[in-house]
Design an enzyme around this catalytic site. Structure first.
Site, PDB file in Angstrom:
ATOM      1  N   SER A   1     -19.103 -14.963   7.979  1.00  8.54           N
ATOM      2  CA  SER A   1     -19.845 -14.867   6.345  1.00  8.54           C
ATOM      3  C   SER A   1     -21.531 -15.260   6.340  1.00  8.54           C
ATOM      4  O   SER A   1     -22.160 -15.364   7.756  1.00  8.54           O
ATOM      5  CB  SER A   1     -18.617 -16.371   6.252  1.00  8.54           C
ATOM      6  OG  SER A   1     -19.572 -17.091   4.946  1.00  8.54           O
TER       7      SER A   1
ATOM      8  N   GLU B   1      -7.429  -7.059   5.633  1.00 15.23           N
ATOM      9  CA  GLU B   1      -7.799  -6.565   4.199  1.00 15.23           C
ATOM     10  C   GLU B   1      -8.290  -5.756   3.179  1.00 15.23           C
ATOM     11  O   GLU B   1      -7.159  -5.245   2.296  1.00 15.23           O
ATOM     12  CB  GLU B   1      -8.644  -8.170   3.898  1.00 15.23           C
ATOM     13  CG  GLU B   1      -7.985  -9.605   4.468  1.00 15.23           C
ATOM     14  CD  GLU B   1      -9.463 -10.415   4.046  1.00 15.23           C
ATOM     15  OE1 GLU B   1      -9.993 -10.398   3.813  1.00 15.23           O
ATOM     16  OE2 GLU B   1      -8.824 -11.573   4.697  1.00 15.23           O
TER      17      GLU B   1
ATOM     18  N   ASN C   1      -4.142  30.829 -11.149  1.00 20.57           N
ATOM     19  CA  ASN C   1      -3.629  30.612 -11.370  1.00 20.57           C
ATOM     20  C   ASN C   1      -2.731  30.397  -9.975  1.00 20.57           C
ATOM     21  O   ASN C   1      -2.637  29.306  -8.961  1.00 20.57           O
ATOM     22  CB  ASN C   1      -2.231  30.428 -12.548  1.00 20.57           C
ATOM     23  CG  ASN C   1      -3.339  30.136 -13.473  1.00 20.57           C
ATOM     24  OD1 ASN C   1      -4.455  29.556 -13.436  1.00 20.57           O
ATOM     25  ND2 ASN C   1      -1.929  31.039 -14.603  1.00 20.57           N
TER      26      ASN C   1
ATOM     27  N   LYS D   1      -6.160  17.821  -7.527  1.00 16.79           N
ATOM     28  CA  LYS D   1      -6.997  17.210  -6.777  1.00 16.79           C
ATOM     29  C   LYS D   1      -8.071  15.601  -6.386  1.00 16.79           C
ATOM     30  O   LYS D   1      -7.735  15.622  -5.500  1.00 16.79           O
ATOM     31  CB  LYS D   1      -7.844  18.160  -6.788  1.00 16.79           C
ATOM     32  CG  LYS D   1      -7.408  19.915  -6.581  1.00 16.79           C
ATOM     33  CD  LYS D   1      -7.769  20.771  -7.290  1.00 16.79           C
ATOM     34  CE  LYS D   1      -7.595  22.002  -7.572  1.00 16.79           C
ATOM     35  NZ  LYS D   1      -6.785  22.127  -9.098  1.00 16.79           N
TER      36      LYS D   1
ATOM     37  N   ASN E   1     -13.584 -12.938   9.855  1.00 19.74           N
ATOM     38  CA  ASN E   1     -12.341 -12.783   9.025  1.00 19.74           C
ATOM     39  C   ASN E   1     -12.005 -11.381   9.481  1.00 19.74           C
ATOM     40  O   ASN E   1     -12.462 -10.825  10.254  1.00 19.74           O
ATOM     41  CB  ASN E   1     -12.575 -12.240   7.640  1.00 19.74           C
ATOM     42  CG  ASN E   1     -13.908 -13.996   7.271  1.00 19.74           C
ATOM     43  OD1 ASN E   1     -13.625 -15.103   7.105  1.00 19.74           O
ATOM     44  ND2 ASN E   1     -15.175 -13.906   6.222  1.00 19.74           N
TER      45      ASN E   1
ATOM     46  N   THR F   1      12.496 -15.279   8.927  1.00 22.47           N
ATOM     47  CA  THR F   1      12.720 -14.964   7.537  1.00 22.47           C
ATOM     48  C   THR F   1      12.651 -15.890   6.321  1.00 22.47           C
ATOM     49  O   THR F   1      12.306 -17.004   5.804  1.00 22.47           O
ATOM     50  CB  THR F   1      14.544 -14.861   7.547  1.00 22.47           C
ATOM     51  OG1 THR F   1      15.223 -16.557   7.113  1.00 22.47           O
ATOM     52  CG2 THR F   1      14.762 -14.272   8.637  1.00 22.47           C
ATOM     53  N   HIS F   2      11.636 -15.274   4.788  1.00 23.17           N
ATOM     54  CA  HIS F   2      11.606 -16.096   4.317  1.00 23.17           C
ATOM     55  C   HIS F   2       9.783 -16.443   4.507  1.00 23.17           C
ATOM     56  O   HIS F   2       9.770 -17.490   4.159  1.00 23.17           O
ATOM     57  CB  HIS F   2      12.142 -17.338   2.991  1.00 23.17           C
ATOM     58  CG  HIS F   2      13.781 -16.839   2.773  1.00 23.17           C
ATOM     59  ND1 HIS F   2      14.206 -16.260   2.327  1.00 23.17           N
ATOM     60  CD2 HIS F   2      15.210 -17.332   4.166  1.00 23.17           C
ATOM     61  CE1 HIS F   2      15.180 -16.120   1.801  1.00 23.17           C
ATOM     62  NE2 HIS F   2      15.788 -16.184   3.239  1.00 23.17           N
TER      63      HIS F   2
ATOM     64  N   SER G   1     -15.161  22.258 -12.134  1.00 24.45           N
ATOM     65  CA  SER G   1     -13.874  21.494 -10.742  1.00 24.45           C
ATOM     66  C   SER G   1     -14.403  21.283  -9.826  1.00 24.45           C
ATOM     67  O   SER G   1     -13.654  21.183  -8.239  1.00 24.45           O
ATOM     68  CB  SER G   1     -12.357  21.929 -10.239  1.00 24.45           C
ATOM     69  OG  SER G   1     -12.332  23.501 -10.252  1.00 24.45           O
TER      70      SER G   1
ATOM     71  N   GLN H   1      -5.232  20.302 -13.124  1.00 19.37           N
ATOM     72  CA  GLN H   1      -6.271  20.107 -12.269  1.00 19.37           C
ATOM     73  C   GLN H   1      -6.770  18.647 -11.553  1.00 19.37           C
ATOM     74  O   GLN H   1      -7.556  18.686 -10.795  1.00 19.37           O
ATOM     75  CB  GLN H   1      -7.768  21.032 -12.862  1.00 19.37           C
ATOM     76  CG  GLN H   1      -8.665  20.954 -12.209  1.00 19.37           C
ATOM     77  CD  GLN H   1      -9.887  21.635 -13.302  1.00 19.37           C
ATOM     78  OE1 GLN H   1     -10.248  22.708 -12.950  1.00 19.37           O
ATOM     79  NE2 GLN H   1     -10.924  21.375 -13.886  1.00 19.37           N
TER      80      GLN H   1
ATOM     81  N   LYS I   1     -16.947 -18.971   9.812  1.00 15.34           N
ATOM     82  CA  LYS I   1     -16.093 -17.420  10.034  1.00 15.34           C
ATOM     83  C   LYS I   1     -15.835 -16.637  11.028  1.00 15.34           C
ATOM     84  O   LYS I   1     -17.402 -15.774  11.313  1.00 15.34           O
ATOM     85  CB  LYS I   1     -16.489 -17.329   8.322  1.00 15.34           C
ATOM     86  CG  LYS I   1     -16.099 -18.991   7.962  1.00 15.34           C
ATOM     87  CD  LYS I   1     -14.835 -18.696   7.543  1.00 15.34           C
ATOM     88  CE  LYS I   1     -14.526 -18.207   6.465  1.00 15.34           C
ATOM     89  NZ  LYS I   1     -13.064 -18.584   5.585  1.00 15.34           N
TER      90      LYS I   1
HETATM   91  N1  ARG Z   1     -10.073  24.567 -10.989  1.00 17.72           N
HETATM   92  C1  ARG Z   1      -8.514  25.526 -11.892  1.00 17.72           C
HETATM   93  C2  ARG Z   1      -6.681  24.588 -11.035  1.00 17.72           C
HETATM   94  O1  ARG Z   1      -8.020  23.823 -10.502  1.00 17.72           O
HETATM   95  C3  ARG Z   1      -7.990  26.636 -11.174  1.00 17.72           C
HETATM   96  C4  ARG Z   1      -7.288  27.534 -12.254  1.00 17.72           C
HETATM   97  C5  ARG Z   1      -8.011  27.750 -12.708  1.00 17.72           C
HETATM   98  N2  ARG Z   1      -6.803  28.728 -13.735  1.00 17.72           N
HETATM   99  C6  ARG Z   1      -7.283  28.832 -15.081  1.00 17.72           C
HETATM  100  N3  ARG Z   1      -6.623  29.766 -15.607  1.00 17.72           N
HETATM  101  N4  ARG Z   1      -8.333  28.251 -15.951  1.00 17.72           N
HETATM  102  O2  ARG Z   1      -5.860  23.873 -11.929  1.00 17.72           O
END
Ligand code: ARG
Length: 476
Positions: free
Chosen positions: A277, A290, A110, A325, A285, A155-156, A23, A322, A283
């Site tokens: 454009s 958007e 953890n 993230k 835009n 409205t609408h 990660s 994980q 144009k």
């Molecule tokens: N990279 C892990 C996560 O984002 C970190 C925690 C890892 N814990 C483990 N028991 N492998 O969750």
């Protein structure tokens, strides 16, 4: 490949498995939070007599050195480490030797990752809130200048009754105000420290979790170690709040795109915020509006993704988490970018007041007021509604507005009409008579603007020292 485990393995990990599992490419984002959490942990371990003062000093020197070197570009975070936690620990050990091996005492990745993510999100909640506040400041300036800029209310997407630009923009001000209050709620609800939960069942070391929590600026420690390592509610809540912000921005963008169209010409987007454009020379835009509208989908996507990831996870930590993230980081970047660009676009946008006012005058936005005029002279509302309906039909045929009809023409449909009707149904009267709080009439609007001004003059972020300099003090 640098891993924090391996003792019970007899073979090297498969290369593809290693990459799939790693990660570091994305969790390096909370590198600073990881170091900050480790510093707090070490200070607490020392206070509890688990580490010696010498060990603490060595570790803190090592950690701050790593932080400095990464910031200066002398040390590069590479994918030879599985995650940011491994990167920091491995570098610490290579710098300070055996004392570095004690950093992870009474801790698991953890609770460590749960802490890092909380520290990171907590900060981002504040950043997003600041961006919202800046946008609202701009909206308030537009409101103050346009209390008497008449425009049709729809409205609408059909012209309904006249309002003012201040009133229309004020609607979005309310939406963003609720967004900020959601962020505030999230901040306070999430502001508890999971460190010390260990892998899932706490630790046997005599940790002082309240102390760690306090030096990191948390309200206190979380109260169930299994929940601590597996809770991502705050990520979900934050993504829900970000999704709502995007929904509001997207609605506003949709209106700006309509207002900026050749048919409406209510506004003109500044050249700096528009694009051309490659083929059509004429144009200009509204691409920014958007894109903001378009990017809303990926923020919703992040929310649905994390909700789906979490729904089948048994207690406590599972690697599925994980996945919280990448999409969250992307959503945060997206929303912050959109808020900043939208603010610039609306701040520099020109409002074509004449066009808006003309549009409000045409399209029978005063039909309700015309009916109310008759009601004021004793005609039952249902009959008045029908009389004005007939008048509108007549006007459509004649291609004119109600107030352009002569008194004779009006009297032909209802003898109740008198000369004072013209005053009663002119655009200004229609708006100015709407004086209940929350309505577009200038007096009511000015009162609301004063309240919004007072609201913006102080922020919930000023209420107390939210993050505190506590860690700095604790190091001393
Ligand atoms: N990279 C892990 C996560 O984002 C970190 C925690 C890892 N814990 C483990 N028991 N492998 O969750």
């Amino acid at each position: 490949m640098a891993q924090l485990w391996g003792g019970r393995f007899t073979k090297e990990i498969d290369q593809l498995v290693y990459q799939f599992n790693a990660s570091i490419s994305f969790d390096q984002r909370f590198f600073k939070q990881d170091i900050e959490g480790s510093i707090a942990h070490v200070i607490m371990l020392t206070k509890q007599g688990i580490l010696t003062k010498e060990e603490k000093d060595a570790i803190l020197k090592g950690l701050t050195g790593i932080r400095q070197d990464v910031e200066d570009g002398k040390l590069v975070i590479t994918d030879e480490y599985e995650d940011i936690h491994s990167f920091v620990e491995a570098n610490l050990i290579s710098r300070i030797g055996d004392a570095g091996k004690k950093l992870h005492t009474g801790r698991s990745r953890n609770d460590q990752v749960a802490l890092d993510m909380r520290l990171y999100i907590r900060l981002e909640v504040l950043y997003v809130d600041e961006l919202l506040k800046t946008l609202m400041q701009t909206l308030l300036t537009i409101m103050e200048k346009n209390v008497e800029t008449y425009m049709p209310g729809f409205t609408h997407l059909q012209k309904a009754q006249p309002v003012t630009l201040a009133h229309h923009v004020g609607a979005y001000f309310e939406m963003f105000k609720r967004d900020r209050s959601r962020l505030k709620d999230i901040f306070y609800r999430m502001n508890y420290c999971p460190l010390g939960a260990g892998a899932l069942a706490g630790t046997t070391y005599p940790l002082d979790r309240s102390y760690t929590a306090s030096i990191l600026g948390f309200e206190g420690p979380t109260l169930n170690s299994m929940d601590s390592v597996s809770d991502r509610d705050y990520v979900i809540e934050f993504l829900a709040a970000l999704s709502t912000i995007m929904m509001h921005l997207s609605r506003f963008c949709e209106e700006i795109i309509i207002w900026n169209s050749n048919e409406y010409r209510f506004v003109e987007i500044d050249d700096a915020y528009a694009t051309g454009s490659s083929i059509m020379p004429q144009k200009k835009n509204p691409d920014i509006a958007e894109l903001v509208r378009g990017k809303t989908g990926r923020v919703y996507g992040a929310l649905v993704s994390i909700l789906t990831t979490m729904k089948g996870i048994p207690l406590a930590y599972n690697k599925d988490m994980q996945e919280d993230k990448e999409l969250t980081f992307d959503a945060i970047d997206t929303v912050k970018g959109c808020l900043a660009l939208f603010e610039g676009m609306i701040r520099t946008m020109r409002f074509n007041r004449d066009v808006m006012e003309k549009s409000a005058a045409m399209g029978f936005t005063n039909a309700t007021d015309a009916a109310d005029y008759l009601v004021g002279r004793g005609v039952p509302f249902r009959d008045a509604h029908s009389i004005i309906g007939k008048l509108v039909l007549y006007c459509i045929d004649k291609k004119c507005s109600i107030e352009e009809l002569s008194l004779e023409e009006l009297k032909e449909v209802s003898p109740v009409f008198e000369e004072d009707v013209y005053d009663a149904i002119c655009l200004k009267t229609c708006v100015e008579k709407r004086l209940t709080i929350g309505a577009p009439g200038a007096k009511a609007m000015r009162e609301v603007i004063a309240r919004e001004k007072a609201y913006l003059s102080k922020s919930w972020q000023d209420e107390e020292d939210l993050l505190g300099g506590r860690l700095g003090e604790a190091i001393k």
